[in-house]
Design an enzyme around this catalytic site. Structure first.
Site, PDB file in Angstrom:
ATOM      1  N   ARG A 195      28.639  35.170  36.360  1.00 63.29           N
ATOM      2  CA  ARG A 195      28.553  36.665  37.049  1.00 63.29           C
ATOM      3  C   ARG A 195      27.111  36.922  37.724  1.00 63.29           C
ATOM      4  O   ARG A 195      26.393  37.898  37.815  1.00 63.29           O
ATOM      5  CB  ARG A 195      28.576  37.617  35.877  1.00 63.29           C
ATOM      6  CG  ARG A 195      29.660  37.512  35.267  1.00 63.29           C
ATOM      7  CD  ARG A 195      30.145  38.993  34.787  1.00 63.29           C
ATOM      8  NE  ARG A 195      31.407  39.158  33.743  1.00 63.29           N
ATOM      9  CZ  ARG A 195      31.337  39.209  32.735  1.00 63.29           C
ATOM     10  NH1 ARG A 195      30.041  39.626  32.109  1.00 63.29           N
ATOM     11  NH2 ARG A 195      32.445  39.361  32.079  1.00 63.29           N
ATOM     12  N   ARG A 233      26.507  42.774  39.739  1.00 63.62           N
ATOM     13  CA  ARG A 233      25.712  44.021  39.472  1.00 63.62           C
ATOM     14  C   ARG A 233      24.253  43.872  39.157  1.00 63.62           C
ATOM     15  O   ARG A 233      23.749  45.124  39.375  1.00 63.62           O
ATOM     16  CB  ARG A 233      26.472  44.636  38.315  1.00 63.62           C
ATOM     17  CG  ARG A 233      28.036  45.024  38.464  1.00 63.62           C
ATOM     18  CD  ARG A 233      28.582  45.520  37.347  1.00 63.62           C
ATOM     19  NE  ARG A 233      28.595  44.578  36.369  1.00 63.62           N
ATOM     20  CZ  ARG A 233      29.649  44.564  35.399  1.00 63.62           C
ATOM     21  NH1 ARG A 233      30.368  45.574  35.144  1.00 63.62           N
ATOM     22  NH2 ARG A 233      29.844  43.497  34.550  1.00 63.62           N
ATOM     23  N   ARG A 293      28.625  46.994  47.826  1.00 64.83           N
ATOM     24  CA  ARG A 293      29.600  47.459  46.718  1.00 64.83           C
ATOM     25  C   ARG A 293      29.753  48.917  46.917  1.00 64.83           C
ATOM     26  O   ARG A 293      30.906  49.349  47.096  1.00 64.83           O
ATOM     27  CB  ARG A 293      29.373  47.105  45.454  1.00 64.83           C
ATOM     28  CG  ARG A 293      30.026  47.676  44.415  1.00 64.83           C
ATOM     29  CD  ARG A 293      31.528  47.020  44.185  1.00 64.83           C
ATOM     30  NE  ARG A 293      32.149  47.708  42.989  1.00 64.83           N
ATOM     31  CZ  ARG A 293      32.539  49.079  42.810  1.00 64.83           C
ATOM     32  NH1 ARG A 293      32.421  49.779  43.768  1.00 64.83           N
ATOM     33  NH2 ARG A 293      32.901  49.088  41.671  1.00 64.83           N
ATOM     34  N   ASP A 338      38.005  37.611  41.330  1.00 66.62           N
ATOM     35  CA  ASP A 338      38.135  37.801  39.903  1.00 66.62           C
ATOM     36  C   ASP A 338      39.239  37.006  39.519  1.00 66.62           C
ATOM     37  O   ASP A 338      40.373  36.605  40.007  1.00 66.62           O
ATOM     38  CB  ASP A 338      38.856  39.538  39.883  1.00 66.62           C
ATOM     39  CG  ASP A 338      38.542  40.025  38.649  1.00 66.62           C
ATOM     40  OD1 ASP A 338      39.576  39.764  37.822  1.00 66.62           O
ATOM     41  OD2 ASP A 338      37.773  40.609  37.943  1.00 66.62           O
ATOM     42  N   TYR A 387      45.637  39.429  29.385  1.00 69.87           N
ATOM     43  CA  TYR A 387      45.705  40.874  30.256  1.00 69.87           C
ATOM     44  C   TYR A 387      47.038  41.473  30.701  1.00 69.87           C
ATOM     45  O   TYR A 387      47.274  42.622  30.772  1.00 69.87           O
ATOM     46  CB  TYR A 387      44.982  40.579  31.512  1.00 69.87           C
ATOM     47  CG  TYR A 387      43.405  40.587  31.325  1.00 69.87           C
ATOM     48  CD1 TYR A 387      42.815  41.718  30.809  1.00 69.87           C
ATOM     49  CD2 TYR A 387      42.548  39.423  31.248  1.00 69.87           C
ATOM     50  CE1 TYR A 387      41.340  41.704  30.637  1.00 69.87           C
ATOM     51  CE2 TYR A 387      41.412  39.507  31.001  1.00 69.87           C
ATOM     52  CZ  TYR A 387      40.517  40.645  30.776  1.00 69.87           C
ATOM     53  OH  TYR A 387      39.247  40.615  30.395  1.00 69.87           O
TER      54      TYR A 387
END
Length: 340
Positions: A25, A29, A38, A75, A151
Site C-alpha cells: 500500500r 492514501r 484521487r 485492486d 469477498y
C-alpha cells in the site's frame, strides 16, 4: 536495463549490497500527492481504470519515498468484476458487492475472466515501465483465490467470514467450482501482467488466517500452488496473512518469496523456509513511533532476518493516517543500517 535490481536479486536468493525495501500500500492514501490525483476523480475505481493516472500514482512512492520497487496501483477485486460480479468502493468502508454468490446458478452466471477485460491494468503497467525507464522493477499482483472467494460470497469485508467458511462445510463441491474459476481467471491475468512488463508478482491472501489449517491447505494453498505452478517467467511472492501454521507447507509451494506478517517470528521462519527469500515484517504501527523508535525497530528486524535472503517490508499495508515523513525515515533506516 534495470538500474536497481536489488529486489529481483534478493528474490532469487542472491547476495545484495544492501537490503531492498518497498511497502504494501505504498501507492496511496499516505501521500498528499496521491490524494490530489484521487480527489480530482469520481472515485477509487476511476483511478484504477485510468491507466495514465494509475501509472502516475504507482510512480509517486518511488520519487517521494525512495522505495526499491513500484507496485502497480490496482485492486484485487478487478478479478471478480471481470468474471461478472461488480463491486463498489465505499468511502471509509471499503469494497461492497451489490450482488453476491449464493447458489450454483450464481456461479453459472459468471465466466472465467477474459484477460482482455483487464487491459487497463496491463496498459498502466506498460506506461509505468516506460516512465520508470529502468529505475526500479515493477511488481504486479493479484488476490489469492480464497481471499477473492470470500469477498464474492460475503459481499465485502467481515469480522468472521462465516458465510464463506460455512460454504466450505456445506457444499465443498460448489466452493471448488468457484475457486477453480477464480484460479483460471488469475493465471491469465498474471500472465498478461508479465507480458505488459511486470518484473515480479505478489499474491495477496489477506484472509488466510481465518481458516482452520486443514481448510487452508484444501481451499487456499491448493489453488495458490496451481497459480505458482502455471507461472515461471518471473519471481512470485506469496503473502498469507495470519497463516503462520501454513509455513511448512509454503516451503513446497513454487514461489520464490514468502511474505510474513508482524505476528510471525523471523528467527523461527528462517529455519522452516530455508529455500525461500523472506519479506516483511515490521508492525505497521511502529511507524507511528518517534524516529528513534522506528530506527530501533528497523534495526531489530534487520538483525532478526540476518543471514537469510530478505526483502524489507511491513507486516501488512501501511495505514492511511501514517505520516509520510515517518515512512520515508523507515526506508532510509533500512538502506543505512543494511549497507555493507
Amino acid at each position: 536495463m534495470l538500474k536497481n535490481d536489488l529486489i529481483l536479486r534478493a528474490a532469487r536468493g542472491e547476495k545484495t549490497e544492501r537490503t531492498p525495501v518497498w511497502l504494501m500500500r505504498q501507492a496511496g492514501r499516505i501521500l498528499p500527492e496521491y490524494r490530489a490525483v484521487r480527489n480530482s476523480l469520481s472515485g477509487f475505481k476511476e483511478l484504477v481504470e485510468t491507466p495514465e493516472l494509475a501509472a502516475e500514482v504507482t510512480i509517486q512512492p518511488v520519487d517521494i519515498l525512495g522505495v526499491d520497487a513500484a507496485i502497480i496501483f490496482s485492486d484485487i477485486l478487478v478479478i471478480p468484476e471481470a468474471m461478472g460480479l461488480t463491486y463498489e468502493m465505499v468511502e471509509k468502508k471499503g469494497p461492497h458487492f451489490p450482488k453476491t454468490v449464493e447458489t450454483v446458478n450464481d456461479i453459472q452466471a459468471l465466466k472465467v475472466a477474459d484477460p482482455t477485460d483487464l487491459s487497463y491494468v496491463y496498459e498502466a503497467i506498460s506506461i509505468t515501465k516506460k516512465e520508470l525507464n529502468g529505475r526500479v522493477p515493477v511488481i504486479g499482483f493479484a488476490g489469492a483465490p480464497w481471499t477473492i472467494f470470500s469477498y464474492m460470497i460475503e459481499g465485502g469485508g467481515s469480522k468472521t467470514f462465516s458465510k464463506a467458511r460455512r460454504l466450505l462445510y456445506e457444499d465443498p463441491k460448489m466452493a471448488d467450482q468457484l475457486l477453480e474459476m477464480i484460479t483460471q481467471s488469475t493465471i491469465g491475468y498474471l500472465k498478461n501482467q508479465i507480458k505488459a512488463g511486470a518484473d515480479m508478482l505478489q499474491i495477496f491472501d489477506s484472509w488466510a488466517g481465518v481458516l482452520p489449517p486443514k481448510h487452508y491447505s484444501r481451499f487456499s494453498l491448493k489453488y495458490i500452488s496451481q497459480i505458482c505452478d502455471a507461472i515461471d517467467e518471473v519471481p512470485i511472492t506469496v503473502f498469507a496473512k495470519g497463516a503462520w501454521w501454513a509455513l511448512p507447507e509454503l516451503a513446497n509451494v513454487n514461489c520464490r518469496t514468502v511474505g510474513l506478517d508482524w505476528n510471525m517470528n523471523p528467527k523461527e521462519v528462517k529455519s522452516i523456509l530455508t529455500g525461500k527469500t523472506l519479506q516483511g515484517n515490521l508492525d505497521p504501527c511502529a511507524l507511528y513511533g518517534s524516529e528513534a523508535t522506528i530506527k530501533e525497530a528497523t534495526k531489530q528486524m534487520l538483525e532478526d532476518f540476518e543471514g537469510h535472503p530478505y526483502i524489507a517490508n511491513l507486516g501488512h499495508g501501511v495505514y492511511p493516517d501514517t505520516d509520510p515523513n515517518k515512512v520515508k525515515y523507515f526506508i532510509e533506516c533500512v538502506k543505512e543500517l543494511s549497507s555493507h
